[in-house]
Design an enzyme around this catalytic site. Sequence first.
Site, short mmCIF file in Angstrom:
data_model
loop_
_atom_site.label_atom_id
_atom_site.label_comp_id
_atom_site.label_asym_id
_atom_site.label_seq_id
_atom_site.Cartn_x
_atom_site.Cartn_y
_atom_site.Cartn_z
CG LEU A 21 30.90 33.55 43.30
CD1 LEU A 21 31.94 32.49 43.63
CD2 LEU A 21 29.63 33.28 44.08
CB SER A 22 29.42 39.61 46.29
OG SER A 22 28.64 40.29 45.33
CB ALA A 23 33.86 40.20 49.05
CD GLU B 108 31.36 43.26 45.16
OE1 GLU B 108 31.64 43.15 46.36
OE2 GLU B 108 30.76 42.39 44.51
#
Length: 363
Positions: free
Chosen positions: A63-65, A296
Site C-alpha cells: 500500500l502506498s502512503a 518511496e
Amino acid sequence: MGGAVSAGEDNDELIDNLKEAQYIRTELVEQAFRAIDRADYYLEEFKDNAYKDLAWKHGNIHLSAPCIYSEVMEALDLQPGLSFLNLGSGTGYLSSMVGLILGPFGVNHGVELHSDVIEYANQKLDFFIKTSDSFDKFEFCEPSFVIGNCLEISPDCTQYDRVYCGAGVQKEHEDYMKNLLKVGGILVMPLEEKLTKITRTGPSAWETKKILAVSFAPLIQPNHTDSGKSRLVHLPPVAVRSLQDLARIAIRGTIKKIIHQEALSKAGNGLKSPPRFKRRRVRRRRMETIVFLDKEVFASRISNPSDDNNNNSEDMEDERLEEEETKPSELKPDPPVNFLREKVLSLPLPDPLKYYLLYYREK
C-alpha cells in the site's frame, strides 16, 4: 523518518489530517476516503500502523502512503460513468475508492502481476461489499482484476478515460502508457521520480504536469516465454448491464431519494438530527520534509513558521470550548443507521427480492 501528515487514531482522523495538509481538496475524494477504512486492507498483525501516513509492504502486498493516494485521486479528476484502468492494482484499495465515484455505469479494471495479491484483493473486495455500511451510501462500480504484466496488455484493448500506474515508469515506456488513454483522458504515473499527470488533449497532443517528488519501485520488465513471445494480457470486456441490474440500480436510487426527501421534511418540521460528536482537532505546523520509506519518497507541504504563534491563542480557546462540549457525556456515539437497508426491509416485497436489492449483504 516520518509521514507528510500526522498519524490519526482512526480512519476519519487520518482523513482530517490529509485535508488539513491540503492533500485531499475535493468533496468527492474525501467521501471516498472516508467510506473505506484503510485498516481493512492491512493484515491483522499490522493494523496498528494503518492510520500513519506511511507506505506498507508485506511480501507482495503493498500500500502506498495515504498522501500519495490522495494526490493520485485528486489528479485523476474522477467523475461518474468514466472508465478506469489501474496498472499494478495491488490490494484493490485504490480501485475500490475509485469505484465509489465512478458509479454503476463506470468501468473499473485492474492489472496485477502477482496471483496471491489478486486473491487478497478479491477477498478484501468481497468483505467490503458484504459488510460495509458505506456500500449502501454509493452505487458502486465493482473493480475487476486480471493477472499479468501491465507492459504486455493486448494491443487491441479498449482505451480508458483514466489510467494510473502504481510503479515507476521508465522513460522508454512513456508512449506505451499514453496510448492506453482516450482523447481527453488523464494518466497519472511516477515518471522520472515525479508523480506526473498527463492529459491527452488530441490524437497526438499532450499536457504534462509534475505533481510531487516520489520514488517508486520500477516496473518489472516482461519475462518472455521460451518461444520468445510475450504473454498478452487481455482486459475484461466492457459488458452491458443486465435488465435485472438496471432495475436494481433504479429502485435503490429511488429509495435513496425518498429517504433524502423524508429527512428534509423532518428537518422542515423542526425535528433536529441528533448532535454529532465533535472530533477534537489539533493544529499542527507543517514543515518541509522529505520522507524515505521502502523505495518511496515524498515531500510535505510548506507553511509559515509564524503560524504557530498566530494560532496559539486560538488553539487554547478551541480546546476550552471543545472540552466543555464533550464534558456532559463520555459515551461513544451510536453507530450510524443504514436507512437504505431499513427501508428495503420494510417494503411489502418477497424476501428474495429484498435480499436481491441489498446485494445479499450480511449486515
